[in-house]
Design a protein around this motif. Structure first.
Motif, PDB file in Angstrom:
ATOM      1  N   ALA A 137       0.825  -1.206   0.000  1.00 21.98           N
ATOM      2  CA  ALA A 137       0.000   0.000   0.000  1.00 21.98           C
ATOM      3  C   ALA A 137       0.862   1.260   0.000  1.00 21.98           C
ATOM      4  N   LEU A 138       1.920   1.274   0.815  1.00 20.52           N
ATOM      5  CA  LEU A 138       2.812   2.436   0.869  1.00 20.52           C
ATOM      6  C   LEU A 138       3.558   2.621  -0.449  1.00 20.52           C
ATOM      7  N   ASP A 139       3.987   1.510  -1.052  1.00 23.00           N
ATOM      8  CA  ASP A 139       4.645   1.615  -2.356  1.00 23.00           C
ATOM      9  C   ASP A 139       3.673   2.140  -3.407  1.00 23.00           C
ATOM     10  N   GLY A 140       2.411   1.750  -3.278  1.00 23.91           N
ATOM     11  CA  GLY A 140       1.402   2.250  -4.193  1.00 23.91           C
ATOM     12  C   GLY A 140       1.244   3.755  -4.099  1.00 23.91           C
ATOM     13  N   VAL A 141       1.274   4.278  -2.875  1.00 15.38           N
ATOM     14  CA  VAL A 141       1.194   5.731  -2.680  1.00 15.38           C
ATOM     15  C   VAL A 141       2.448   6.405  -3.230  1.00 15.38           C
ATOM     16  N   ARG A 142       3.608   5.843  -2.915  1.00 14.90           N
ATOM     17  CA  ARG A 142       4.875   6.426  -3.352  1.00 14.90           C
ATOM     18  C   ARG A 142       4.985   6.467  -4.865  1.00 14.90           C
ATOM     19  N   LEU A 143       4.466   5.449  -5.536  1.00 13.55           N
ATOM     20  CA  LEU A 143       4.586   5.334  -6.990  1.00 13.55           C
ATOM     21  C   LEU A 143       3.280   5.671  -7.714  1.00 13.55           C
ATOM     22  N   ALA A 144       2.408   6.415  -7.041  1.00 14.99           N
ATOM     23  CA  ALA A 144       1.065   6.663  -7.582  1.00 14.99           C
ATOM     24  C   ALA A 144       1.099   7.270  -8.973  1.00 14.99           C
ATOM     25  N   GLY A 145       1.998   8.198  -9.214  1.00 15.02           N
ATOM     26  CA  GLY A 145       2.069   8.842 -10.521  1.00 15.02           C
ATOM     27  C   GLY A 145       2.399   7.868 -11.639  1.00 15.02           C
ATOM     28  N   ALA A 146       3.422   7.047 -11.402  1.00 17.95           N
ATOM     29  CA  ALA A 146       3.829   6.064 -12.408  1.00 17.95           C
ATOM     30  C   ALA A 146       2.757   5.005 -12.607  1.00 17.95           C
ATOM     31  N   ILE A 147       2.116   4.585 -11.510  1.00 14.75           N
ATOM     32  CA  ILE A 147       1.047   3.590 -11.610  1.00 14.75           C
ATOM     33  C   ILE A 147      -0.115   4.144 -12.431  1.00 14.75           C
ATOM     34  N   ALA A 148      -0.475   5.399 -12.194  1.00 14.71           N
ATOM     35  CA  ALA A 148      -1.581   6.009 -12.943  1.00 14.71           C
ATOM     36  C   ALA A 148      -1.266   6.054 -14.440  1.00 14.71           C
ATOM     37  N   GLN A 149      -0.032   6.379 -14.791  1.00 14.56           N
ATOM     38  CA  GLN A 149       0.351   6.407 -16.205  1.00 14.56           C
ATOM     39  C   GLN A 149       0.223   5.026 -16.832  1.00 14.56           C
ATOM     40  N   PHE A 150       0.617   4.004 -16.080  1.00 17.43           N
ATOM     41  CA  PHE A 150       0.515   2.635 -16.591  1.00 17.43           C
ATOM     42  C   PHE A 150      -0.944   2.228 -16.773  1.00 17.43           C
ATOM     43  N   VAL A 151      -1.761   2.513 -15.767  1.00 14.91           N
ATOM     44  CA  VAL A 151      -3.172   2.127 -15.827  1.00 14.91           C
ATOM     45  C   VAL A 151      -3.888   2.841 -16.969  1.00 14.91           C
ATOM     46  N   GLU A 152      -3.585   4.121 -17.151  1.00 12.65           N
ATOM     47  CA  GLU A 152      -4.311   4.935 -18.120  1.00 12.65           C
ATOM     48  C   GLU A 152      -3.764   4.816 -19.543  1.00 12.65           C
ATOM     49  N   ALA A 153      -2.642   4.124 -19.721  1.00  9.62           N
ATOM     50  CA  ALA A 153      -2.102   3.921 -21.070  1.00  9.62           C
ATOM     51  C   ALA A 153      -3.069   3.083 -21.895  1.00  9.62           C
ATOM     52  N   GLN A 154      -3.155   3.386 -23.179  1.00 10.42           N
ATOM     53  CA  GLN A 154      -4.066   2.661 -24.053  1.00 10.42           C
ATOM     54  C   GLN A 154      -3.549   1.242 -24.315  1.00 10.42           C
ATOM     55  N   PRO A 155      -4.428   0.242 -24.267  1.00  8.02           N
ATOM     56  CA  PRO A 155      -4.006  -1.125 -24.592  1.00  8.02           C
ATOM     57  C   PRO A 155      -3.515  -1.225 -26.029  1.00  8.02           C
ATOM     58  N   GLU A 156      -2.564  -2.112 -26.235  1.00 16.31           N
ATOM     59  CA  GLU A 156      -2.059  -2.374 -27.590  1.00 16.31           C
ATOM     60  C   GLU A 156      -2.805  -3.522 -28.256  1.00 16.31           C
ATOM     61  N   ILE A 157      -3.461  -4.344 -27.443  1.00 18.72           N
ATOM     62  CA  ILE A 157      -4.217  -5.491 -27.940  1.00 18.72           C
ATOM     63  C   ILE A 157      -5.570  -5.495 -27.234  1.00 18.72           C
ATOM     64  N   ALA A 158      -6.620  -5.791 -27.966  1.00 13.81           N
ATOM     65  CA  ALA A 158      -7.952  -5.860 -27.358  1.00 13.81           C
ATOM     66  C   ALA A 158      -8.618  -7.194 -27.687  1.00 13.81           C
ATOM     67  N   LEU A 159      -9.152  -7.829 -26.668  1.00 11.56           N
ATOM     68  CA  LEU A 159      -9.959  -9.036 -26.838  1.00 11.56           C
ATOM     69  C   LEU A 159     -11.436  -8.634 -26.807  1.00 11.56           C
ATOM     70  N   VAL A 160     -12.252  -9.327 -27.556  1.00  7.45           N
ATOM     71  CA  VAL A 160     -13.668  -8.978 -27.634  1.00  7.45           C
ATOM     72  C   VAL A 160     -14.418  -9.598 -26.459  1.00  7.45           C
ATOM     73  N   TYR A 161     -15.049  -8.730 -25.678  1.00  8.52           N
ATOM     74  CA  TYR A 161     -15.956  -9.191 -24.627  1.00  8.52           C
ATOM     75  C   TYR A 161     -17.332  -9.352 -25.266  1.00  8.52           C
ATOM     76  N   SER A 162     -17.774 -10.591 -25.413  1.00  6.07           N
ATOM     77  CA  SER A 162     -18.966 -10.891 -26.194  1.00  6.07           C
ATOM     78  C   SER A 162     -19.987 -11.676 -25.382  1.00  6.07           C
ATOM     79  N   PRO A 163     -20.926 -10.998 -24.728  1.00  4.93           N
ATOM     80  CA  PRO A 163     -22.000 -11.727 -24.059  1.00  4.93           C
ATOM     81  C   PRO A 163     -22.766 -12.632 -25.026  1.00  4.93           C
ATOM     82  N   SER A 164     -22.865 -12.234 -26.285  1.00  2.80           N
ATOM     83  CA  SER A 164     -23.565 -13.071 -27.270  1.00  2.80           C
ATOM     84  C   SER A 164     -22.878 -14.416 -27.428  1.00  2.80           C
ATOM     85  N   SER A 165     -21.547 -14.396 -27.565  1.00  2.00           N
ATOM     86  CA  SER A 165     -20.801 -15.647 -27.691  1.00  2.00           C
ATOM     87  C   SER A 165     -20.899 -16.465 -26.418  1.00  2.00           C
TER      88      SER A 165
END
Length: 206
Positions: A137-165
């Protein structure tokens, strides 16, 4: 709350649980997720947590609240390495978690044990696990900026979430999606999901 990667896929049809519908009216993505030591294909069954979090964040990019975070099985009497606890917390931060409530903080004397042995071996009685939880938890606070950049980066690959399938062929769809997601996790490419509704709205590639 949604039951992690397992519940999002395995029980979605039977229980009418759709994370996209929940996300439509909520200010956060809520779930009840788990990552257990010594279970699954790897050192822990991390795939459920990572898949579930990545799916929820892809459907709606708001922080995730895991309001019942399971890292130690109810009644677990094995030694659980503190490294497992640290990883189970920090990995979720990297998948978009903004709040984690770990199960369970409960004093377990003999009288409690006689009524319910589910809290035997819980984190309350594991000092090294508590310390690891705190460090993550403390490391998460300390690295919050870098973690946010990682989380908010756009995915390079997308899988289809298909309730129909899923409705048409739940076994094959779930197995294929899980296996593909697992393989992609080792490529170094950020993986996300895109839903049928997002595709219909022309959000492909955005």
């Amino acid at each position: 709350a949604l039951d992690g990667g397992h519940g999002l896929l395995a029980h979605g049809v039977d229980d009418a649980v759709d994370p996209e519908l929940f996300a439509d009216f909520s200010d956060y993505n809520g779930n009840d997720n788990y990552m257990m030591y010594g279970e699954g294909q790897f050192v822990s069954n991390w795939i459920q947590t990572q898949l579930g979090h990545d799916l929820q964040y892809s459907l709606k990019p708001v922080r995730i609240l895991n309001s019942e975070n399971h890292m130690i099985r109810d009644g677990e009497m094995r030694f659980i390495p503190p490294e497992h606890i640290y990883t189970a917390i920090f990995e979720q931060l990297l998948q978009g978690a903004g709040g984690i409530v770990s199960w369970v903080w409960a004093r377990n004397d003999y009288a409690v044990h006689q009524r319910n042995d589910a809290v035997d071996g819980c984190i309350f009685h594991r000092p090294a696990a508590i310390a690891a939880h705190g460090r993550a938890a403390l490391d998460g606070v300390r690295l919050a900026g870098a973690i946010a950049q990682f989380v908010e980066a756009q995915p390079e690959i997308a899988l289809v979430y298909s309730p129909s399938s899923h409705i048409q062929n739940p076994g094959d769809y779930t197995t294929t999606l899980r296996n593909t997601f697992t393989a992609l996790a080792f490529t170094g490419r950020k993986t996300g999901f895109i839903s049928e509704k997002q595709l219909a709205a022309g959000k492909f590639g955005k």
